[in-house]
Design a protein around this motif. Structure first.
Motif, PDB file in Angstrom:
ATOM      1  N   PRO A   1     -17.354  -7.553 -10.118  1.00  0.00           N
ATOM      2  CA  PRO A   1     -17.571  -6.419  -9.097  1.00  0.00           C
ATOM      3  C   PRO A   1     -19.329  -6.699  -8.581  1.00  0.00           C
ATOM      4  CG  PRO A   1     -18.816  -7.424 -11.403  1.00  0.00           C
ATOM      5  CD  PRO A   1     -17.589  -7.746 -11.406  1.00  0.00           C
ATOM      6  N   VAL A   2     -18.353  -6.162  -7.436  1.00  0.00           N
ATOM      7  CA  VAL A   2     -20.090  -6.444  -6.072  1.00  0.00           C
ATOM      8  C   VAL A   2     -20.454  -4.933  -5.476  1.00  0.00           C
ATOM      9  CG1 VAL A   2     -19.358  -8.877  -5.288  1.00  0.00           C
ATOM     10  CG2 VAL A   2     -17.791  -6.788  -4.763  1.00  0.00           C
ATOM     11  N   ALA A   3     -21.138  -5.350  -4.102  1.00  0.00           N
ATOM     12  CA  ALA A   3     -21.127  -4.130  -3.155  1.00  0.00           C
ATOM     13  C   ALA A   3     -19.746  -3.543  -3.006  1.00  0.00           C
ATOM     14  CB  ALA A   3     -21.637  -4.376  -2.407  1.00  0.00           C
ATOM     15  N   ALA A   4     -19.885  -2.551  -2.599  1.00  0.00           N
ATOM     16  CA  ALA A   4     -18.742  -1.299  -2.628  1.00  0.00           C
ATOM     17  C   ALA A   4     -17.801  -1.736  -1.366  1.00  0.00           C
ATOM     18  CB  ALA A   4     -19.103   0.268  -1.868  1.00  0.00           C
ATOM     19  N   SER A   5     -16.162  -2.721  -0.986  1.00  0.00           N
ATOM     20  CA  SER A   5     -15.748  -3.305  -0.545  1.00  0.00           C
ATOM     21  C   SER A   5     -14.699  -2.027   1.126  1.00  0.00           C
ATOM     22  CB  SER A   5     -15.703  -4.588  -1.049  1.00  0.00           C
ATOM     23  OG  SER A   5     -13.930  -4.038  -2.190  1.00  0.00           O
ATOM     24  N   THR A   6     -14.379  -2.869   1.644  1.00  0.00           N
ATOM     25  CA  THR A   6     -12.872  -2.379   2.142  1.00  0.00           C
ATOM     26  C   THR A   6     -11.625  -3.847   2.241  1.00  0.00           C
ATOM     27  OG1 THR A   6     -14.631  -1.106   3.722  1.00  0.00           O
ATOM     28  CG2 THR A   6     -12.364  -2.234   4.218  1.00  0.00           C
ATOM     29  N   THR A   7     -10.896  -3.091   1.838  1.00  0.00           N
ATOM     30  CA  THR A   7     -10.006  -4.492   2.330  1.00  0.00           C
ATOM     31  C   THR A   7      -9.623  -4.826   3.803  1.00  0.00           C
ATOM     32  OG1 THR A   7      -8.615  -3.458   0.362  1.00  0.00           O
ATOM     33  CG2 THR A   7      -7.588  -4.830   1.185  1.00  0.00           C
ATOM     34  N   LEU A   8      -9.885  -5.888   3.786  1.00  0.00           N
ATOM     35  CA  LEU A   8      -9.090  -5.994   5.215  1.00  0.00           C
ATOM     36  C   LEU A   8      -7.709  -7.170   5.742  1.00  0.00           C
ATOM     37  CD1 LEU A   8     -12.655  -8.466   5.190  1.00  0.00           C
ATOM     38  CD2 LEU A   8     -11.971  -5.721   6.609  1.00  0.00           C
ATOM     39  N   VAL A   9      -7.323  -8.095   4.213  1.00  0.00           N
ATOM     40  CA  VAL A   9      -6.045  -7.914   4.433  1.00  0.00           C
ATOM     41  C   VAL A   9      -5.300  -7.724   2.567  1.00  0.00           C
ATOM     42  CG1 VAL A   9      -4.588  -9.850   4.909  1.00  0.00           C
ATOM     43  CG2 VAL A   9      -6.222  -9.646   6.261  1.00  0.00           C
ATOM     44  N   ALA A  10      -4.647  -6.879   2.852  1.00  0.00           N
ATOM     45  CA  ALA A  10      -3.530  -7.986   1.341  1.00  0.00           C
ATOM     46  C   ALA A  10      -2.226  -7.625   2.036  1.00  0.00           C
ATOM     47  CB  ALA A  10      -3.583  -5.807   0.679  1.00  0.00           C
ATOM     48  N   ASP A  11      -1.655  -8.643   1.375  1.00  0.00           N
ATOM     49  CA  ASP A  11      -0.313  -9.331   2.186  1.00  0.00           C
ATOM     50  C   ASP A  11       0.527  -9.787   1.119  1.00  0.00           C
ATOM     51  OD1 ASP A  11       1.077 -11.465   5.159  1.00  0.00           O
ATOM     52  OD2 ASP A  11       1.743 -10.362   3.451  1.00  0.00           O
ATOM     53  N   ALA A  12       1.835  -9.576   0.575  1.00  0.00           N
ATOM     54  CA  ALA A  12       2.661 -10.304  -0.847  1.00  0.00           C
ATOM     55  C   ALA A  12       3.339 -10.712  -0.062  1.00  0.00           C
ATOM     56  CB  ALA A  12       2.566  -8.256  -1.288  1.00  0.00           C
ATOM     57  N   MET A  13       3.635 -10.753   2.009  1.00  0.00           N
ATOM     58  CA  MET A  13       4.768 -11.879   2.129  1.00  0.00           C
ATOM     59  C   MET A  13       6.185 -10.800   1.711  1.00  0.00           C
ATOM     60  SD  MET A  13       3.343 -13.925   4.084  1.00  0.00           S
ATOM     61  CE  MET A  13       1.131 -14.954   3.618  1.00  0.00           C
ATOM     62  N   ASN A  14       6.063  -9.788   1.676  1.00  0.00           N
ATOM     63  CA  ASN A  14       7.869 -10.070   1.629  1.00  0.00           C
ATOM     64  C   ASN A  14       8.451  -9.325   2.358  1.00  0.00           C
ATOM     65  OD1 ASN A  14       6.402  -7.097   1.931  1.00  0.00           O
ATOM     66  ND2 ASN A  14       6.706  -6.051  -0.736  1.00  0.00           N
ATOM     67  N   ARG A  15       8.459  -9.986   3.471  1.00  0.00           N
ATOM     68  CA  ARG A  15       9.395  -9.301   4.122  1.00  0.00           C
ATOM     69  C   ARG A  15      10.063 -11.248   4.696  1.00  0.00           C
ATOM     70  NH1 ARG A  15       4.181 -10.385   5.587  1.00  0.00           N
ATOM     71  NH2 ARG A  15       2.891 -11.234   6.813  1.00  0.00           N
ATOM     72  N   THR A  16      10.730 -11.194   5.712  1.00  0.00           N
ATOM     73  CA  THR A  16      11.739 -12.010   5.951  1.00  0.00           C
ATOM     74  C   THR A  16      11.375 -12.322   7.574  1.00  0.00           C
ATOM     75  OG1 THR A  16      13.551 -11.831   4.598  1.00  0.00           O
ATOM     76  CG2 THR A  16      13.753 -12.956   6.675  1.00  0.00           C
ATOM     77  N   VAL A  17      10.458 -13.889   8.344  1.00  0.00           N
ATOM     78  CA  VAL A  17      10.389 -13.854   9.647  1.00  0.00           C
ATOM     79  C   VAL A  17      10.881 -15.028   9.807  1.00  0.00           C
ATOM     80  CG1 VAL A  17       8.378 -14.171  11.569  1.00  0.00           C
ATOM     81  CG2 VAL A  17       8.432 -12.533   9.831  1.00  0.00           C
ATOM     82  N   GLY A  18      11.602 -15.631  10.987  1.00  0.00           N
ATOM     83  CA  GLY A  18      12.535 -16.459  10.353  1.00  0.00           C
ATOM     84  C   GLY A  18      11.648 -17.463  12.296  1.00  0.00           C
ATOM     85  N   SER A  19       9.847 -16.851  12.042  1.00  0.00           N
ATOM     86  CA  SER A  19       8.818 -18.086  13.499  1.00  0.00           C
ATOM     87  C   SER A  19       8.324 -16.676  13.405  1.00  0.00           C
ATOM     88  CB  SER A  19       9.487 -17.940  14.700  1.00  0.00           C
ATOM     89  OG  SER A  19       8.764 -19.635  14.898  1.00  0.00           O
ATOM     90  N   GLY A  20       7.028 -18.196  12.870  1.00  0.00           N
ATOM     91  CA  GLY A  20       5.687 -17.107  12.439  1.00  0.00           C
ATOM     92  C   GLY A  20       5.238 -16.248  10.910  1.00  0.00           C
ATOM     93  N   TRP A  21       4.620 -15.412  10.617  1.00  0.00           N
ATOM     94  CA  TRP A  21       4.285 -14.438   9.851  1.00  0.00           C
ATOM     95  C   TRP A  21       4.332 -13.205   9.958  1.00  0.00           C
ATOM     96  CZ3 TRP A  21      -0.107 -17.785   6.725  1.00  0.00           C
ATOM     97  CH2 TRP A  21       0.293 -18.903   5.228  1.00  0.00           C
ATOM     98  N   GLY A  22       4.960 -13.096  11.685  1.00  0.00           N
ATOM     99  CA  GLY A  22       5.356 -11.731  12.173  1.00  0.00           C
ATOM    100  C   GLY A  22       3.940 -10.673  11.802  1.00  0.00           C
ATOM    101  N   SER A  23       3.900 -10.138  11.445  1.00  0.00           N
ATOM    102  CA  SER A  23       2.835  -9.321  11.063  1.00  0.00           C
ATOM    103  C   SER A  23       2.196  -8.331   9.254  1.00  0.00           C
ATOM    104  CB  SER A  23       2.171  -7.792  11.915  1.00  0.00           C
ATOM    105  OG  SER A  23       2.012  -8.021  12.925  1.00  0.00           O
TER     106      SER A  23
END
Length: 848
Positions: free
Chosen positions: A47-69
């Motif tokens: 528990p901390v002060a109120a927060s905002t999710t900045l990134v939530a990435d489950a990597m459930n995509r397919t990208v051949g070069s780079g990580w995409g978005s």
């Protein structure tokens, strides 16, 4: 809204369900947690002060070069997209030796907490692999939490600051001594505060319970004090490694966070380790000084030392020797603090690197220790520049370091010429020359002339004060040893904890980089590495060595002589005799001589060039308990011209010499060991040396002659509940021989029972047992039943024929443990020594 307790939140560890439907639930749970003002990482919410999710990435995509978005549309910018991919369930990073690989998500945040799952695809061949989680990343620099995996399997966590290409490790800690590729580790990293940044990190096996923060530090860097920046994920592989490696990344979450600044546990300034340069990478991410990025090999974890006394003196790499030595005004050198200290005082050393030789003088008992959670190095090397091209390599003039090259313990004497007594192997003639050079962290080989220079070699021209290199040093880090001794402890009842040692150049007669020379000294919680000859020497009574790691010593990891009452606990001595001195008279992991009442327990003496553990020359009353002696090129364990020993619950395997050689030693109890190798497994041999013969070397001059406790004749040897496994080689599993032709095995009073004999097949090795008949040739037995029938030995024992009876972790398999009912009940005295239940029954070593 319903309160979210820990059981209501999905872990941020790896998705082990195999169902992709878990991932949307994960993201939904994270979003819900964020809406409720709760930050959750791994199994437990924080528990901390109120927060905002900045990134939530489950990597459930397919990208051949780079990580995409990410699913929320935040793009990743990779410095080399071809090294990045996403396979539908995890992100992938290819690590190329000497090159940084990183992907940046532009989130423009200052205060944040991030978590990610990381696994390494393989151990590096040499050096280290790094996995980085960076925050406040800007063109000026960033803060980073990193996992560092070494070729030995050691895994550590560190927090660092990089500004203008210079990286400083602020805090570090060992996470595992035996990390395995493919195991996912969860890393949490939190940053809050402006002006002074509060930094926290932890790492643990993904899916396990979340520990408390393992690293906590404060930093007042102007460049990063209040900077908003990006999130950066990446890795690095040492330039010295061969072949590429990789990382897998999953379940990346970052949120804004505001926490109160951490309170320092002591009213002392934040650590100020000496900066270690990290040049900015080029367009391809190449880092020329790859091996100089961190503070070096991670030391073992410190034990509990208690609170720092209010009277303690402080030392800091940013201190001043003209100051008072207080927490707020620390001294600069350990030597000045020792000079200033009174007997009984504590000296606390802040994290960083110190280039000095330290002496605790006689009559001044001191407690020398690291500041809690900080890593301290005494470094005997320094950076060398100013080389110029020559006709054969590169040369630096004015090199006036002239180390003693004596090859024996007698300074100035030539090498011994008697057989088996010469220190120098003719194939390695420069072994006794303590000069040491590293280029980009790779040790160079010393050669005897400029004509022999080649890449990877160096030569010291003592007559003309020149240092020659065979490798072009341009754009590389060159370091060389310039100091002989690290630490000489010459006052009794002193203690040293957490003062790590590296790259010193003691000659053979200097005895070691660290020497404990008086009674009652404790050396603990530290690493000694890359010393020219011996790492640690103990030469006085009632000393304790605990939780010490010694690696890559030129000749010997640790030596002890006249060290009655010595306790060696949790020593890790590996990769020693790096210079390849002859195996005899001295080499390997640990050698002890002329000592009474010694205990070596819970230690790992592995992968040394020479014996693992060697007790020689009148060692009386030794206890060898719960150790691993594995993969040494000499004997695993050697007991020689000594008396009275207990050898219990050890794993002695994969050694190139005899697994266990017992030579001219009486009154030995051998219980519940797992002993295996491609030579004689238990080799009990007698030669012509006798303690009653004063001309035979090896007597303890402190004892009266003749020493009634020491005969140097094998007698009263009991071996029960052991695994004797010959994996193909030598000519026997067990051998009892007398080369002097004086004693039969019966006269030696050998007693064997409840042991497991193993061989690869009925003819490998040729014999099950060799049994002394005194003056004539020994009797030989091709099978255990024939041996038992003829001698009356090995009642309740059994013989197995198969490829192996040990697991990959050197433990007996069920083919052995399934016959535990045939074991002899464990005597209470042995049970007490190895921490097992009296009267328990087991064949081989107990699980650990």
């Amino acid at each position: 809204m319903q309160n979210l307790s820990p059981k209501n939140l999905l872990p941020l560890g790896p998705d082990t369900s195999g169902q992709s439907s878990q991932r949307p639930r994960l993201i939904a749970a994270l979003a819900l947690a964020a809406a409720c003002g709760i930050v959750a990482t791994s199994l437990n919410p924080v528990p901390v002060a109120a927060s905002t999710t900045l990134v939530a990435d489950a990597m459930n995509r397919t990208v051949g070069s780079g990580w995409g978005s990410t699913s929320s549309g935040i793009p990743y910018l990779a410095n080399s997209p071809s090294r990045f991919a996403v396979d539908g369930s995890q992100g992938e990073i290819t690590l190329v030796p000497g090159k940084l690989s990183h992907a940046t998500a532009a989130i423009n945040a200052a205060d944040m907490q991030a978590g990610v799952d990381i696994s390494f695809d393989s151990l590096p061949s040499t050096g280290s692999s790094y996995a980085h989680l960076g925050a406040r990343s800007t063109a000026d620099g960033q803060y980073t939490a990193s996992l560092r995996l070494q070729s030995t399997g050691n895994l550590s966590l560190e927090i660092s600051r990089t500004v203008s290409g210079k990286k400083i490790v602020l805090d570090s800690r060992q996470i595992s001594a035996a990390a395995r590729p493919g195991t996912a580790y969860h890393v949490d990293f939190a940053i809050t505060g402006s002006g002074t940044a509060s930094l926290k990190a932890r790492a643990f096996a993904a899916g396990s319970g979340t520990p408390e923060w393992q690293l906590e530090s404060e930093d007042a860097s102007t460049a990063l004090a209040s900077a908003k920046g990006s999130l950066r994920i990446g890795g690095y592989l040492s330039a010295s490694a061969t072949g590429n490696s990789g990382l897998h990344v999953d379940n990346l979450v970052a949120r804004s966070a505001t926490e109160p600044a951490m309170q320092d546990p002591e009213p002392a300034p934040a650590p100020s380790p000496s900066p270690i340069p990290e040049p900015a990478p080029d367009a391809e991410g190449t880092v020329p000084h790859s091996e100089e990025v961190s503070l070096g090999e991670q030391a073992p974890q410190a034990g509990t030392l208690g609170a720092i006394p209010s009277t303690a003196l402080y030392v800091s790499a940013s201190g001043n020797d003209a100051s008072g030595g207080t927490a707020s005004a620390p001294l600069r050198t350990l030597s000045k603090a020792i000079s200033k200290a009174s007997s009984g005082q504590t000296i606390v050393v802040r994290g960083g690197s110190y280039h000095e030789s330290v002496v605790i003088p006689a009559g001044k008992s001191l407690k020398l220790r690291e500041y809690p959670g900080e890593t301290v190095w005494l470094d005997g090397s320094k950076a060398i520049t100013g080389f110029s091209a020559a006709s054969n390599g590169w040369v630096k003039s004015g090199w006036d370091y002239d180390f003693d090259t004596s090859p024996t313990y007698t300074r100035g004497a030539t090498d011994n010429t008697a057989e088996a007594w010469g220190f120098i192997n003719s194939s390695y003639p420069m072994a006794a020359h303590p000069d040491q050079v590293w280029i980009n962290g790779t040790k160079q080989t010393q050669v005897s002339s400029v004509a022999k220079l080649k890449p990877g070699a160096f030569h010291v021209d003592r007559a003309n004060n020149k240092l020659h290199l065979g490798t072009d040093p341009t754009g590389k880090s060159v370091r060389a040893s310039t100091l002989v001794k690290a630490l000489s402890i010459r006052s009794g009842n002193s203690s040293v904890s957490g003062i790590n040692v590296r790259k010193f150049a003691p000659s053979v007669p200097d005895m070691g980089a660290v020497t404990a020379e008086k009674p009652g000294i404790t050396v603990q919680n530290l690493t000694i590495e890359d010393t020219a000859t011996t790492g640690l020497n103990v030469s006085a009574v009632k000393n304790t060595v605990s939780n010490v790691k010694i690696q890559r010593s030129g000749m010997l990891g640790m030596n002890a002589v006249y060290a009655d009452g010595l306790v060696v606990n949790k020593l890790a001595s590996t990769g020693n005799n790096h210079e390849r001195f002859n195996t005899s008279p001295v080499s390997g992991g640990l050698k002890i001589g002329r000592t009474r009442g010694v205990t070596v327990k819970d230690s790992k003496l592995n992968s040394n060039y020479g014996p693992g553990l060697w007790l020689d020359e009148s060692v009386y009353d030794s206890k060898i308990l719960n150790n691993d002696l594995i993969s040494n090129t000499g004997h695993g364990l050697s007991l020689e011209i000594s008396a009275k020993a207990v050898v219990a619950n050890n794993r002695i395997t994969k050694n190139s010499g005899f697994a266990f050689k017992l030579n001219n030693t009486s009154d030995v109890k051998i219980w519940n060991n797992t002993i295996s190798g491609k030579n004689r497994v238990l080799n009990i041999v007698q030669d012509a040396r006798r303690a009653a013969n004063k001309s035979d070397p090896g007597h303890d001059p402190r004892q009266p002659f003749p020493d009634t406790t020491m005969t140097w004749i094998n007698k009263n040897i009991v071996a029960k509940n052991n695994v004797f496994s010959n994996t193909g080689g030598g000519n026997a599993i067990l051998a009892v021989e007398d080369y002097s032709g004086s004693y039969t095995a019966e006269q030696m009073k050998i007693s064997l029972a409840s042991n497991a004999y193993h061989r690869v097949n009925s003819t490998n090795p040729k014999w099950s047992s060799v049994w002394s008949t005194g003056a004539g040739n020994p009797a030989v037995f091709t099978t255990l039943p024939a041996f038992a029938k003829s001698t009356g030995q090995e009642l309740n024992s059994f013989e197995l024929t198969s490829s192996t009876v040990l697991s990959s972790t050197n433990n007996p398999t069920t083919s052995v443990t399934g016959k535990n009912s045939q074991a002899t009940a464990l005597p209470s005295d042995i049970a007490s020594l190895i921490g097992q239940a009296p009267a328990s029954k087991r064949i081989g070593s107990y699980p650990r």
